[in-house]
Design a protein around this motif. Structure first.
Motif, short mmCIF file in Angstrom:
data_model
loop_
_atom_site.label_atom_id
_atom_site.label_comp_id
_atom_site.label_asym_id
_atom_site.label_seq_id
_atom_site.Cartn_x
_atom_site.Cartn_y
_atom_site.Cartn_z
N LEU A 49 0.84 -1.21 0.00
CA LEU A 49 0.00 0.00 0.00
C LEU A 49 0.86 1.26 0.00
CD1 LEU A 49 -2.87 -0.59 2.59
CD2 LEU A 49 -3.12 0.00 0.16
N ALA A 50 1.88 1.26 0.82
CA ALA A 50 2.74 2.45 0.94
C ALA A 50 3.43 2.74 -0.39
CB ALA A 50 3.76 2.25 2.05
N ILE A 51 3.90 1.67 -1.04
CA ILE A 51 4.56 1.86 -2.35
C ILE A 51 3.55 2.40 -3.35
CG2 ILE A 51 5.57 0.61 -4.29
CD1 ILE A 51 7.00 -1.18 -2.21
N ARG A 52 2.36 1.84 -3.36
CA ARG A 52 1.31 2.27 -4.30
C ARG A 52 0.99 3.75 -4.11
NH1 ARG A 52 -1.45 -2.46 -4.11
NH2 ARG A 52 -3.20 -1.84 -2.84
N VAL A 86 10.17 -4.75 2.28
CA VAL A 86 10.37 -3.60 1.40
C VAL A 86 11.20 -4.03 0.19
CG1 VAL A 86 11.37 -1.30 1.22
CG2 VAL A 86 10.19 -1.98 3.33
N LYS A 87 12.24 -4.80 0.45
CA LYS A 87 13.09 -5.27 -0.64
C LYS A 87 12.32 -6.19 -1.57
CE LYS A 87 17.70 -7.00 -1.47
NZ LYS A 87 18.79 -7.85 -0.93
N ALA A 88 11.55 -7.12 -1.00
CA ALA A 88 10.80 -8.07 -1.81
C ALA A 88 9.79 -7.36 -2.71
CB ALA A 88 10.08 -9.08 -0.91
N GLU A 89 9.29 -6.22 -2.25
CA GLU A 89 8.29 -5.48 -3.03
C GLU A 89 8.94 -4.43 -3.93
OE1 GLU A 89 5.16 -6.32 -3.17
OE2 GLU A 89 5.39 -7.88 -1.63
N GLY A 90 10.26 -4.38 -3.92
CA GLY A 90 10.95 -3.44 -4.80
C GLY A 90 10.93 -2.00 -4.32
N GLY A 91 10.69 -1.78 -3.04
CA GLY A 91 10.69 -0.42 -2.50
C GLY A 91 11.99 -0.09 -1.79
N VAL A 92 11.99 1.06 -1.14
CA VAL A 92 13.15 1.41 -0.33
C VAL A 92 12.68 1.83 1.04
CG1 VAL A 92 14.92 2.09 -2.01
CG2 VAL A 92 13.07 3.69 -1.42
#
Lengths: 259, 259, 259, 259
Positions: D50-53, D97-103
Motif C-alpha cells: 500500500l505504501a509503495i502504491r 520492502v526489498k521483496a516489493e521493490g521499495g526502499v
C-alpha cells in the motif's frame, strides 16, 4: 418447544476491538474467549461483567494457542496438549466468573479445535475429559452428531448439540465444507426457516434436497458485525412469534456447581 | 518453632527445561508458574502432579505477561491489569489442581510483580483483591514488612511473610538492592545462620551491623540448579537439627476451600 | 569429494538454554532460529557473533510461529502466510548478520515447515519465492529429492540437498517416518557408514535392503546435547580420514550478496 | 518551506483491524509496525505494498515486545535488549520492502520506546546504534530536542525532529504529560495554527503563554479513525494553502541504500 441461542463473545485483544455488545440482547448463552485465540485478562473480566448484567449463560470458549490465526488453523496437537489447553482456559475464565459472583454453565471449543474435536475421537475425548475433570456440572457444546457430543456423553457430561442458522447441511447430516460455494446461507429468510424447521421438526433440508434428522439444543449465531446482530434480532423475534421459548440450556440460577 | 520453606517450581516452557525435581524433597511449599512468565499448560499439569506426589503445598505464582523477560522486568501496568492478570493465572492453575484432586493453598507473585507489589500500595491492593475475589481461603505470600503483606491483611487474607536465606538486609529491614555487591550471601554457612536467627529470634543482622526485627513465616529457597538444591538440603537439615519443624503454612489436608 | 555439515543453532529463548557451542567446531554451516519457533533478538545477535567467530556459514532457520510447540507441529497455513513468515524471519536475521559484518549464505526451513515444504508443492513454492524475493543469492537447503528442492530450482535458486546421518531411508528414497521403530539410527558406526556411502557413492542402503540413489550436498547433525556433539566430532573426523573435504556450500568470503 | 507529515500505519494484527487506508493520501511518510507491538508478517507485506502504491516514504516502527499493551507500557529493558529489538524489527520490515521493490527511508520508535528513548540517553544510544549498524542511510525520527535526536546525530545519522499537531508544549519545550488535562489539543483550528507556527516560525506557544523555539522536520498525525483522517486532510490542505510543500524527508527515489 425451547431453544438456546449462543454466540462467541469477548474476542477483543489489547487495543483491538471485535464484536457488538448489542448481540447480548438476542442470545441466551455466550462463549467467552479465554486468551489463547482471542481475549485477554482485562477483556475477559469486562466480558463476564457484561454477560452477568445481560443475564446470559456464561461458557468458556477455549481455542488453540494461535492468536495470529485466531485459533482457526488446524494444528497437529496431541490429546494431552488439548486436555491441558482446555483445563487451563476453563480455569482462567472460571476465576473471573467466580470473582464477579456469576456461574459458568458450559464449554464450547473454538474454531479449529471445535472442528477437529467433531471428527477426531481422541481429541474429542481429551476435551470431554478436561471439562469433566474441572467441573462435571458443565454442559459441553458441540456439533450435533459429532464425536465431541459422543465423548461428552461417554464422560457423563450433559451435552448441547449445536446447529447452524447460516450453514447448509449434507444428506448425511454433516455441514457442507466451507470451501464449497453453497456452504453458507446468505438469504436471511432461508436461514430463519432452517432454524424453525430444526427446532420444530428436528429435521433439516440438505443441499441434496433430502430431509435429515438433526437434534439441536442450541443454535449458533454471530455478533461480530452489525449485520450479524440484525440477523440475530430477527431470528430471536421469529422464534418467539412461533411460540418457541428462547432460553439457556440450564437455568442460570441453579447452574453448574463449584467452579 | 516452625517454618515453611518455599520455592518456585514448574518454570519450564515447551521444549525448554528449568528446575530440579529433587528440590521437592526439601521444601514444604511450591509456587507454580502459570504460563505468563514461564510454565505452559502441559508443564503446569505435570508440576501439579509432582507437587501432589511429594505432598508439598501448592501455590500459584502469577507473573507479568513477559515470557521473553521471564517476568523479571518491571512494566508500567495499571492496578486493573494486575488484578486481571492475577485472577487469570490463579484460575488457570486452580483448574489443574482441581483436576488432579489436590488443593491450592497460596499465591506468591513472581519477579517484577513481587517486587513492585512490595512497595506500590495500589498494585499490592490489586493483587490482594484478586486473591480474595477468587478464593479468600488462599494465603498471600509477600516480602516481610511489605505493602503486599499489608494489603493482604487489609483484605482479610491470611498472609505469609517471606524472608530470604541468601539476601542481605538493610538497617531499615529492607532487602539490599540486587545491584549492590553485598546483596547476595554466597557463604552457605552464613546463609544458614541468617535463617536460624530469623526463625528463632525473629531478628536479622543488617549489613550495617545492627539487628533488625523481621517476622518470617516462610523462607525462599531456589531449585533451578544442583547447587541450589544442595543448599536447600543443608538448610532443611540444619533447621531439623535445631528442633525447628519445617512445614507448610496451612495443613495441606484442610487447605483452602472450593477453588 | 566435499560435503557440508550443518546444524541448527541459536535455539535458546529468554532465560532458557539449548545447544552446545562446541558443535561449531565440527560443522561448516549453522541454521539460526529467527524468533518464531525459538531464538530471540538477544540470542540471535550472540549466535551470529559466535558463528562469525567460528567461521561457519550463516543461514536463516525460519519456522512456524509456535514457540510452545518449538515449530514442530504441523499447522494449516496458507502459502501466503508461509511466504510472509519466511520473508520476515530472513529479514530479521539478515539485519543481525549485517550489523556484525557477516554474510548470510543460506536458508533452511525448520521442523514442521521443513517437512510440509518437502511434500506440499504450494508451500515449497512459497518458501522458494520468499527466499528469492529477499535475496536470490541465498542457497536454499531442503530434503534431498523434495518438492522444496524442486521449487528452489524452479525459482532460480542454488539449492543444497540434505541427507541425514541418523535417519533411515525407504526403498523409494524417502525418510522412514519418525513413528516407525526403525526410523532413527542409534548405532553411531552405522550412521557414519551411511554418511560415507552417501558422500562417496551418492547412494544409501534402504531399510528394505536395496540401494537408492541420493544426491546430498549437506548432512544434518545435531548440537543440542553432549552426545550429539561427540557424534559430530566423530563424523567430522571420519570424513577427513577418508579424504573428504568438509566445507560450506558457498565459500563464505564471497557469499550471498546484498542482504 | 517544506514539512513532512508522518503517521503510524500497519497496526493490524491477525483478524484485528486498525487504521484507515485513506490516511495515505494526506501523509508523506509512514511508520510501519514490525510485529512486536502490532503488525504481523501478512499485514506488513500488505502495508508495504500500500505504501509503495501511494508513494509515501516507508519507515520501520519498532516497539516493545508487548502486543497485549500495544507497546505503550514502559518496560525496564536494558540498552542491549533495545538494540537487539530494533535491529530485529528493522531487518524484518526491510525484507518486505526489498521483496516489493521499495526502499526503506527511516526508523521511528513506537510508543513507550519512543518516549523512553526521548529522555534516557543509554536507550537513545542503543536505538541510534541499531539503526546505524543495519543501515547508516536511514533517517532517525525522534521527538524534537530529545536524547534520541542527539544520539542519532552522535552516530552520524540524518535525523528528523518531530513535532505534534495535537499535543501542547511546556515553556521548556517539552510535551505536556498526557495525564494533564491540557495535554491534548482538541480544537482542530488551534492544532492547525500550531503546526503552521511551528513550520513557518520554528516556534510554538507553550501552555504557559510563552513562545518556545522548536525545530521540526516532520509532524505526527494519526490514521486510526475517521476523525483523525479528516483532520489530516484539513492540515494537509492548510499547509498547501500557505505555500508550504508537504513532502518526505528524503526524496523517495534516491532513498536509503542497500537494505
Amino acid at each position: 418447544k425451547t431453544i438456546d441461542l449462543n454466540c462467541d463473545f469477548g474476542e477483543r485483544f489489547g487495543v483491538y476491538r471485535l464484536g457488538q455488545e448489542e448481540i447480548l440482547s438476542y442470545v441466551t448463552s455466550v462463549n467467552i474467549a479465554c486468551g489463547f485465540h482471542a481475549g485477554d485478562p482485562l477483556v475477559m473480566r469486562e466480558t463476564v461483567q457484561l454477560a452477568i448484567r445481560h443475564g446470559v449463560a456464561i461458557g468458556a470458549h477455549p481455542g488453540f494457542p494461535d492468536l495470529l490465526g485466531f485459533g482457526r488453523r488446524m494444528m497437529a496437537v496431541s490429546p494431552e496438549e488439548v486436555y491441558a489447553y482446555v483445563v487451563y482456559q476453563i480455569g482462567a475464565l472460571s476465576a473471573f466468573v467466580k470473582a464477579e459472583g456469576g456461574v459458568m454453565t458450559h464449554v464450547k471449543p473454538h474454531g479449529a479445535l471445535y472442528n477437529m474435536a467433531a471428527t477426531d475421537a481422541a481429541l474429542a475425548k481429551a476435551v470431554a475429559k478436561a471439562v469433566r475433570d474441572v467441573d462435571p456440572g458443565l454442559v459441553l457444546y458441540g456439533l450435533a452428531g459429532s464425536e465431541l457430543i459422543r465423548a461428552g456423553q461417554a464422560h457423563g457430561l450433559r451435552t448441547a448439540s449445536e446447529a447452524f442458522a447460516d450453514r447448509t447441511y449434507q444428506a448425511d447430516g454433516t455441514l457442507t465444507p466451507r470451501n464449497r460455494r453453497e456452504a453458507v446461507i446468505v438469504d436471511e429468510e432461508k436461514a430463519i426457516r432452517q432454524v424453525l424447521m430444526i427446532v420444530r421438526e428436528r429435521r433439516v433440508r440438505s443441499v441434496q434436497g433430502t430431509e435429515v434428522a438433526i437434534d439441536a439444543d442450541t443454535i449458533c449465531v454471530h455478533g461480530d458485525n452489525e449485520q450479524a446482530v440484525r440477523f440475530a434480532r430477527r431470528l430471536h423475534a421469529a422464534l418467539q412469534n412461533e411460540g418457541i421459548a428462547v432460553r439457556p440450556i440450564s437455568p442460570i440460577d441453579k447452574a453448574a456447581g463449584g467452579t
